[in-house]
Design a protein around this motif. Sequence first.
Motif, PDB file in Angstrom:
ATOM      1  N   LEU A  43       9.218   2.620   0.275  1.00 24.61           N
ATOM      2  CA  LEU A  43      10.267   2.815   1.274  1.00 24.61           C
ATOM      3  C   LEU A  43       9.680   3.579   2.440  1.00 24.61           C
ATOM      4  O   LEU A  43       8.900   4.518   2.243  1.00 24.61           O
ATOM      5  CB  LEU A  43      11.431   3.608   0.662  1.00 24.61           C
ATOM      6  CG  LEU A  43      12.658   3.839   1.542  1.00 24.61           C
ATOM      7  CD1 LEU A  43      13.413   2.532   1.746  1.00 24.61           C
ATOM      8  CD2 LEU A  43      13.578   4.878   0.897  1.00 24.61           C
ATOM      9  N   LEU A  53      20.156   4.211   2.092  1.00 22.52           N
ATOM     10  CA  LEU A  53      19.757   3.928   0.710  1.00 22.52           C
ATOM     11  C   LEU A  53      21.044   3.818  -0.094  1.00 22.52           C
ATOM     12  O   LEU A  53      21.775   4.787  -0.258  1.00 22.52           O
ATOM     13  CB  LEU A  53      18.872   5.053   0.179  1.00 22.52           C
ATOM     14  CG  LEU A  53      18.339   4.902  -1.248  1.00 22.52           C
ATOM     15  CD1 LEU A  53      17.396   3.705  -1.351  1.00 22.52           C
ATOM     16  CD2 LEU A  53      17.622   6.183  -1.684  1.00 22.52           C
ATOM     17  N   ARG A 229      18.312   0.012   9.176  1.00 23.65           N
ATOM     18  CA  ARG A 229      17.875  -0.773   8.018  1.00 23.65           C
ATOM     19  C   ARG A 229      18.570  -0.254   6.773  1.00 23.65           C
ATOM     20  O   ARG A 229      19.022   0.886   6.736  1.00 23.65           O
ATOM     21  CB  ARG A 229      16.353  -0.686   7.824  1.00 23.65           C
ATOM     22  CG  ARG A 229      15.551  -1.501   8.817  1.00 23.65           C
ATOM     23  CD  ARG A 229      14.081  -1.602   8.433  1.00 23.65           C
ATOM     24  NE  ARG A 229      13.448  -0.307   8.349  1.00 23.65           N
ATOM     25  CZ  ARG A 229      12.921   0.197   7.240  1.00 23.65           C
ATOM     26  NH1 ARG A 229      12.979  -0.462   6.102  1.00 23.65           N
ATOM     27  NH2 ARG A 229      12.343   1.394   7.262  1.00 23.65           N
ATOM     28  N   ALA A 231      18.324  -0.235   2.328  1.00 25.44           N
ATOM     29  CA  ALA A 231      17.607  -0.523   1.082  1.00 25.44           C
ATOM     30  C   ALA A 231      18.614  -0.371  -0.053  1.00 25.44           C
ATOM     31  O   ALA A 231      19.254   0.669  -0.187  1.00 25.44           O
ATOM     32  CB  ALA A 231      16.437   0.439   0.888  1.00 25.44           C
ATOM     33  N   VAL A 238      14.246  -0.657  -5.589  1.00 25.18           N
ATOM     34  CA  VAL A 238      14.864  -1.320  -4.437  1.00 25.18           C
ATOM     35  C   VAL A 238      14.860  -2.820  -4.723  1.00 25.18           C
ATOM     36  O   VAL A 238      13.805  -3.411  -4.948  1.00 25.18           O
ATOM     37  CB  VAL A 238      14.101  -1.010  -3.141  1.00 25.18           C
ATOM     38  CG1 VAL A 238      14.656  -1.842  -1.984  1.00 25.18           C
ATOM     39  CG2 VAL A 238      14.190   0.481  -2.812  1.00 25.18           C
ATOM     40  N   GLU A 240      16.801  -5.097  -2.736  1.00 19.79           N
ATOM     41  CA  GLU A 240      16.945  -5.836  -1.476  1.00 19.79           C
ATOM     42  C   GLU A 240      16.829  -4.850  -0.334  1.00 19.79           C
ATOM     43  O   GLU A 240      17.302  -3.712  -0.422  1.00 19.79           O
ATOM     44  CB  GLU A 240      18.281  -6.578  -1.409  1.00 19.79           C
ATOM     45  CG  GLU A 240      18.430  -7.434  -0.150  1.00 19.79           C
ATOM     46  CD  GLU A 240      19.533  -8.474  -0.229  1.00 19.79           C
ATOM     47  OE1 GLU A 240      19.582  -9.350   0.669  1.00 19.79           O
ATOM     48  OE2 GLU A 240      20.354  -8.408  -1.157  1.00 19.79           O
ATOM     49  N   SER A 241      16.198  -5.271   0.756  1.00 21.85           N
ATOM     50  CA  SER A 241      16.079  -4.399   1.922  1.00 21.85           C
ATOM     51  C   SER A 241      15.891  -5.249   3.162  1.00 21.85           C
ATOM     52  O   SER A 241      15.549  -6.432   3.092  1.00 21.85           O
ATOM     53  CB  SER A 241      14.906  -3.422   1.768  1.00 21.85           C
ATOM     54  OG  SER A 241      13.672  -4.112   1.749  1.00 21.85           O
ATOM     55  N   ALA A 319       7.188  -2.026   1.301  1.00 24.19           N
ATOM     56  CA  ALA A 319       7.966  -1.327   2.336  1.00 24.19           C
ATOM     57  C   ALA A 319       7.937  -2.121   3.627  1.00 24.19           C
ATOM     58  O   ALA A 319       7.515  -1.625   4.671  1.00 24.19           O
ATOM     59  CB  ALA A 319       7.415   0.080   2.543  1.00 24.19           C
TER      60      ALA A 319
END
Length: 334
Positions: A43, A53, A229, A231, A238, A240-241, A319
């Motif tokens: 991340l 997040l 963004r 995450a 994680v 999906e981001s 990331a």
Amino acid sequence: MTETQAPAEEVTTARRTLLEARDLHVEFTSRGRRARAVDGVNLAVGEGEIVALVGESGCGKTTLARTLLGLEKPTSGTVRYGGEPLKYTSRALKEYRRQVQLVLQDPMGSLNPRHTVYEAVAEGPRIHGLPDEADVVNTALGRAGLRPPERFLLRYPHELSGGQRQRVVIAGALALDPKVLIADEPVASLDASVRGEILALLLRLRDELGLSALVVTHDLGLAWNIADRVAVMYLGRVVESGPVEQVLTAPRHPYTQALLSVLPESPERVVLTGEPPDPTRIPGGCRFHARCQVLASGKAAEAGVDGRCRNEPLNILPAATGAQAACYYAEATG
């Protein structure tokens, strides 16, 4: 695919990366059982960027936030700030926490009821030996929207509204002139009428001071309103981001789709069965498969990936700044 981790990818973005987790693992052992609270996370938070997040309670997001603050030491992997690995000596951590500050969700719990607003905001500057304490406190209160500061200096927490108390907590963080805020559910304890004011304050701080933030929340609606963004975290990973608009308008992972379905404008409600699995017993294959509505409906079988969902571990997401999802069905259906 296997669960072996490829080398962490460099984040390709116009923003310089400030805070980064690289292949981060945090484990706790209790009564001989090993809980993988954070189980391989990459991340990055860029300069002047707000990252949300998101995930259910128990998914590991608070442990990840504490590790990024240096309050927990990773079992493996690294926390990096400004491209350099975090060092865990007392001196290094003290300097680091001038740059990366925490904002908690419960201002009454994080403010000493016997301290005035002045004393609460001055605590950090005193610890770090900053000069011109009174000026630092007044400036921080003004930036946090408590104006004129003189009206608030001698008040105690019980004399303030919930929104004012949260602004005092934010002022305490701003007094050290940090580069990054880590905000853990920053508006969860506030009335709906005040939530928007605090979110607007965080956006203004980003715009005026170039401040970056990692906002930890279970609320995708909040993420939509504040983040660049997002995450999405599930059971220590994680899953999906990507850019917030892309992820939240066209979610690819079934877990993200289920979280979004509780929002009022969602056309169809997805009810997840059961609770997130115990982090001491992470299931094989996709860690979400036991609760996955796509697998249960037969759609994964139609796409020919149901066996992989149940048995084949997914790679850890890098990331990256673009949209990505750790899901065999999403890969198969494009």
